[in-house]
Scaffold this motif. Structure first.
Motif, PDB file in Angstrom:
ATOM      1  N   THR A 286       0.816  -1.213   0.000  1.00 15.70           N
ATOM      2  CA  THR A 286       0.000   0.000   0.000  1.00 15.70           C
ATOM      3  C   THR A 286       0.850   1.263   0.000  1.00 15.70           C
ATOM      4  OG1 THR A 286      -1.859  -1.073   1.090  1.00 15.70           O
ATOM      5  CG2 THR A 286      -1.704   1.306   1.330  1.00 15.70           C
ATOM      6  N   GLU A 287       1.906   1.284   0.809  1.00 14.04           N
ATOM      7  CA  GLU A 287       2.729   2.484   0.909  1.00 14.04           C
ATOM      8  C   GLU A 287       3.384   2.819  -0.431  1.00 14.04           C
ATOM      9  OE1 GLU A 287       5.876   4.491   4.063  1.00 14.04           O
ATOM     10  OE2 GLU A 287       5.076   2.471   4.375  1.00 14.04           O
ATOM     11  N   LYS A 288       3.857   1.793  -1.147  1.00 11.90           N
ATOM     12  CA  LYS A 288       4.479   2.022  -2.450  1.00 11.90           C
ATOM     13  C   LYS A 288       3.456   2.513  -3.462  1.00 11.90           C
ATOM     14  CE  LYS A 288       8.145   2.019  -5.000  1.00 11.90           C
ATOM     15  NZ  LYS A 288       9.267   2.924  -4.681  1.00 11.90           N
ATOM     16  N   LEU A 289       2.241   1.945  -3.418  1.00 11.79           N
ATOM     17  CA  LEU A 289       1.192   2.382  -4.332  1.00 11.79           C
ATOM     18  C   LEU A 289       0.861   3.853  -4.129  1.00 11.79           C
ATOM     19  CD1 LEU A 289      -1.167  -0.742  -4.112  1.00 11.79           C
ATOM     20  CD2 LEU A 289       0.152  -0.036  -6.116  1.00 11.79           C
ATOM     21  N   LEU A 290       0.795   4.269  -2.864  1.00 10.36           N
ATOM     22  CA  LEU A 290       0.511   5.673  -2.576  1.00 10.36           C
ATOM     23  C   LEU A 290       1.662   6.579  -3.020  1.00 10.36           C
ATOM     24  CD1 LEU A 290      -1.111   5.243   0.945  1.00 10.36           C
ATOM     25  CD2 LEU A 290      -2.269   5.918  -1.147  1.00 10.36           C
ATOM     26  N   GLU A 291       2.898   6.092  -2.886  1.00  9.56           N
ATOM     27  CA  GLU A 291       4.064   6.850  -3.351  1.00  9.56           C
ATOM     28  C   GLU A 291       3.994   7.056  -4.864  1.00  9.56           C
ATOM     29  OE1 GLU A 291       8.774   5.885  -3.918  1.00  9.56           O
ATOM     30  OE2 GLU A 291       7.849   5.281  -2.004  1.00  9.56           O
ATOM     31  N   TRP A 292       3.636   5.997  -5.596  1.00 11.82           N
ATOM     32  CA  TRP A 292       3.506   6.111  -7.049  1.00 11.82           C
ATOM     33  C   TRP A 292       2.345   7.018  -7.436  1.00 11.82           C
ATOM     34  CZ3 TRP A 292       4.307   0.166  -7.878  1.00 11.82           C
ATOM     35  CH2 TRP A 292       5.681  -0.105  -7.958  1.00 11.82           C
ATOM     36  N   ALA A 293       1.252   6.966  -6.654  1.00  8.07           N
ATOM     37  CA  ALA A 293       0.101   7.834  -6.942  1.00  8.07           C
ATOM     38  C   ALA A 293       0.503   9.298  -6.864  1.00  8.07           C
ATOM     39  CB  ALA A 293      -1.036   7.537  -5.956  1.00  8.07           C
ATOM     40  N   ASP A 294       1.393   9.640  -5.921  1.00 11.08           N
ATOM     41  CA  ASP A 294       1.915  11.009  -5.857  1.00 11.08           C
ATOM     42  C   ASP A 294       2.793  11.315  -7.071  1.00 11.08           C
ATOM     43  OD1 ASP A 294       0.711  11.643  -3.460  1.00 11.08           O
ATOM     44  OD2 ASP A 294       2.395  10.984  -2.240  1.00 11.08           O
ATOM     45  N   ALA A 295       3.598  10.324  -7.491  1.00 10.14           N
ATOM     46  CA  ALA A 295       4.549  10.539  -8.582  1.00 10.14           C
ATOM     47  C   ALA A 295       3.856  10.742  -9.922  1.00 10.14           C
ATOM     48  CB  ALA A 295       5.514   9.355  -8.670  1.00 10.14           C
ATOM     49  N   VAL A 296       2.659  10.202 -10.092  1.00 17.23           N
ATOM     50  CA  VAL A 296       1.930  10.337 -11.360  1.00 17.23           C
ATOM     51  C   VAL A 296       1.771  11.805 -11.737  1.00 17.23           C
ATOM     52  CG1 VAL A 296      -0.304  10.010 -12.481  1.00 17.23           C
ATOM     53  CG2 VAL A 296       0.676   8.168 -11.147  1.00 17.23           C
ATOM     54  N   ILE A 297       1.574  12.638 -10.741  1.00 20.83           N
ATOM     55  CA  ILE A 297       1.272  14.046 -10.988  1.00 20.83           C
ATOM     56  C   ILE A 297       2.408  14.750 -11.719  1.00 20.83           C
ATOM     57  CG2 ILE A 297       0.706  16.240  -9.874  1.00 20.83           C
ATOM     58  CD1 ILE A 297      -0.491  14.588  -7.568  1.00 20.83           C
ATOM     59  N   ILE A 298       3.651  14.416 -11.342  1.00 29.53           N
ATOM     60  CA  ILE A 298       4.799  15.148 -11.893  1.00 29.53           C
ATOM     61  C   ILE A 298       5.608  14.357 -12.905  1.00 29.53           C
ATOM     62  CG2 ILE A 298       5.006  16.637  -9.865  1.00 29.53           C
ATOM     63  CD1 ILE A 298       7.216  14.817  -8.858  1.00 29.53           C
ATOM     64  N   ALA A 299       5.428  13.034 -12.964  1.00 38.07           N
ATOM     65  CA  ALA A 299       6.231  12.211 -13.877  1.00 38.07           C
ATOM     66  C   ALA A 299       5.906  12.540 -15.330  1.00 38.07           C
ATOM     67  CB  ALA A 299       5.985  10.731 -13.593  1.00 38.07           C
ATOM     68  N   LYS A 300       6.962  12.586 -16.163  1.00 40.77           N
ATOM     69  CA  LYS A 300       6.782  12.875 -17.583  1.00 40.77           C
ATOM     70  C   LYS A 300       6.802  11.615 -18.435  1.00 40.77           C
ATOM     71  CE  LYS A 300       8.765  17.496 -17.188  1.00 40.77           C
ATOM     72  NZ  LYS A 300       9.836  18.427 -17.618  1.00 40.77           N
ATOM     73  N   THR A 301       7.392  10.535 -17.894  1.00 43.65           N
ATOM     74  CA  THR A 301       7.441   9.256 -18.606  1.00 43.65           C
ATOM     75  C   THR A 301       7.223   8.123 -17.618  1.00 43.65           C
ATOM     76  OG1 THR A 301       9.820   8.920 -18.288  1.00 43.65           O
ATOM     77  CG2 THR A 301       9.128  10.211 -20.222  1.00 43.65           C
ATOM     78  N   LEU A 302       6.897   6.944 -18.136  1.00 42.29           N
ATOM     79  CA  LEU A 302       6.738   5.773 -17.280  1.00 42.29           C
ATOM     80  C   LEU A 302       8.069   5.380 -16.636  1.00 42.29           C
ATOM     81  CD1 LEU A 302       4.292   3.508 -19.318  1.00 42.29           C
ATOM     82  CD2 LEU A 302       3.916   4.400 -17.015  1.00 42.29           C
ATOM     83  N   ASP A 303       9.153   5.496 -17.384  1.00 41.53           N
ATOM     84  CA  ASP A 303      10.466   5.159 -16.830  1.00 41.53           C
ATOM     85  C   ASP A 303      10.795   6.046 -15.633  1.00 41.53           C
ATOM     86  OD1 ASP A 303      10.839   3.183 -18.683  1.00 41.53           O
ATOM     87  OD2 ASP A 303      11.975   4.427 -20.079  1.00 41.53           O
ATOM     88  N   GLU A 304      10.485   7.328 -15.759  1.00 40.42           N
ATOM     89  CA  GLU A 304      10.710   8.249 -14.643  1.00 40.42           C
ATOM     90  C   GLU A 304       9.810   7.890 -13.465  1.00 40.42           C
ATOM     91  OE1 GLU A 304      10.020  12.978 -13.559  1.00 40.42           O
ATOM     92  OE2 GLU A 304      10.025  12.315 -15.655  1.00 40.42           O
ATOM     93  N   MET A 305       8.593   7.499 -13.782  1.00 42.50           N
ATOM     94  CA  MET A 305       7.601   7.145 -12.771  1.00 42.50           C
ATOM     95  C   MET A 305       8.084   5.987 -11.898  1.00 42.50           C
ATOM     96  SD  MET A 305       4.293   7.337 -11.789  1.00 42.50           S
ATOM     97  CE  MET A 305       3.384   6.215 -10.721  1.00 42.50           C
ATOM     98  N   PHE A 306       8.670   4.976 -12.521  1.00 43.39           N
ATOM     99  CA  PHE A 306       9.043   3.763 -11.802  1.00 43.39           C
ATOM    100  C   PHE A 306      10.539   3.676 -11.480  1.00 43.39           C
ATOM    101  CE2 PHE A 306       5.008   2.551 -13.707  1.00 43.39           C
ATOM    102  CZ  PHE A 306       4.381   1.921 -12.641  1.00 43.39           C
ATOM    103  N   SER A 307      11.261   4.767 -11.673  1.00 44.29           N
ATOM    104  CA  SER A 307      12.692   4.756 -11.339  1.00 44.29           C
ATOM    105  C   SER A 307      12.853   4.713  -9.829  1.00 44.29           C
ATOM    106  CB  SER A 307      13.373   5.999 -11.897  1.00 44.29           C
ATOM    107  OG  SER A 307      12.834   7.164 -11.294  1.00 44.29           O
ATOM    108  N   GLU A 308      13.817   3.955  -9.373  1.00 39.96           N
ATOM    109  CA  GLU A 308      14.056   3.798  -7.933  1.00 39.96           C
ATOM    110  C   GLU A 308      15.004   4.897  -7.459  1.00 39.96           C
ATOM    111  OE1 GLU A 308      12.451   1.872  -6.051  1.00 39.96           O
ATOM    112  OE2 GLU A 308      11.457   0.662  -7.580  1.00 39.96           O
TER     113      GLU A 308
END
Length: 308
Positions: A286-308
């Motif tokens: 759940t915590e990771k999903l919420l972190e990604w949900a925040d990242a969706v707003i500013i990410a420009k690409t999927l690779d950027e979205m899921f970069s560690e």
């Protein structure tokens, strides 16, 4: 850091479906008294989607369309368009009018448009929609329910036997404790305890707990402490509802809902999602999903979205 779920649509839809009469009694008592509840009510969500599909989700939490029958004995029914709005929106009144006339054009039945204002800004009160030109005038007035207005009725809500009072209390507490996780923990525990003091059955307790647990998310340390406290007073009351195996099922359902919401956000922004990214979402906590949900707003690409 307090966890904040950015999407409240799943719990709001479920709670309105389950407690629609309680919602109307609490938020629009005049209409509730004019409805023949013995005939039940019918959710027309698919029909509403066909009306609103051209519009962006924006800051809407949920749209609902309910068919009810009037209590005056007439062989007619009324459509209630309910929209839960999460943040101020400049053209909100115009959109409410557009949905209203589209629904009337489709069904030729009386339409009642009701906006639940679930934002955290006391000053935001959307106006009625009106315009006038050369002697032609239009005025559209819709019902507005501001959840923040209930903050002054905390005592009444806590003592109310209307289950929707718990929904309002949970939402208000979630807004108030966005940056105060200790306060959220205390409020969540108090609300959960109150479910057992109302004399409600197991199904009602679990329904309301699911809503509370979703909108008042806690980080893992506080969540573990919360579970321990719930286990303790469930043992005292000999009512093992929330900490039973069913809680595991509820949590699994919540996590699956979060996965579905995140995938929908990504598809809207980036289009088709590769299988490897879908697999990472399915395996995330759940915590990771919420972190990604925040990242969706500013990410420009999927690779950027899921970069560690």
């Amino acid at each position: 850091m307090t966890l904040v779920r950015l999407n409240f649509d799943t719990p709001w839809k479920d709670i309105l479906d389950t407690y629609f009469q309680a919602f109307m009694t609490m938020c629009h008592p005049e209409a509730a008294q004019a409805i023949n509840w013995s005939k039940g009510y019918e959710a027309l969500d698919k029909e509403l989607t066909s009306i609103t599909k051209e519009s962006e989700q924006g800051t809407r939490i949920v749209d609902k369309l309910m068919k009810v029958w009037r209590a005056n004995g007439e062989e007619t029914w009324v459509l209630l368009h309910i929209e839960v709005q999460g943040k101020p929106e400049p053209n909100f009144a115009e959109r409410m009018y557009i949905y209203h006339y589209r629904l009337f054009d489709r069904y030729r039945k009386p339409i009642v448009s009701l906006a639940v204002l679930a934002d955290d800004q006391p000053s935001w009160r959307p106006p009625d929609y009106e315009h006038e030109l050369w002697g032609c005038q239009l005025l559209f007035r819709f019902v507005k329910v501001k959840l923040l207005d209930y903050a002054a009725q905390q005592t009444e809500l806590m003592t109310s036997n209307n289950p929707f009072a718990v929904v309002i209390l949970a939402h208000l507490s979630a807004l108030k404790t966005k940056r105060n996780e200790q306060g959220r923990f205390v409020s969540k525990l108090a609300l959960t305890r109150s479910l057992y003091d109302k004399g409600w059955d197991k199904a009602a307790i679990l329904n309301l707990y699911t809503f509370i647990d979703w909108v008042m998310a806690l980080s893992e340390p506080f969540e573990l402490q919360y579970i321990q406290e719930v286990e303790r007073f469930e043992e005292e009351k000999q009512m093992r509802y929330i900490t039973s195996a069913e809680r595991i099922g509820i949590q699994k359902g919540i996590q699956q809902g979060e996965q579905a919401i995140l995938l929908r956000q990504l598809q809207r922004k980036f289009g088709s999602i590769p299988a490897n990214y879908q697999q990472r979402i399915e395996q995330a906590d759940t915590e990771k999903l919420l972190e990604w949900a925040d990242a969706v707003i500013i990410a420009k690409t999927l690779d950027e979205m899921f970069s560690e």
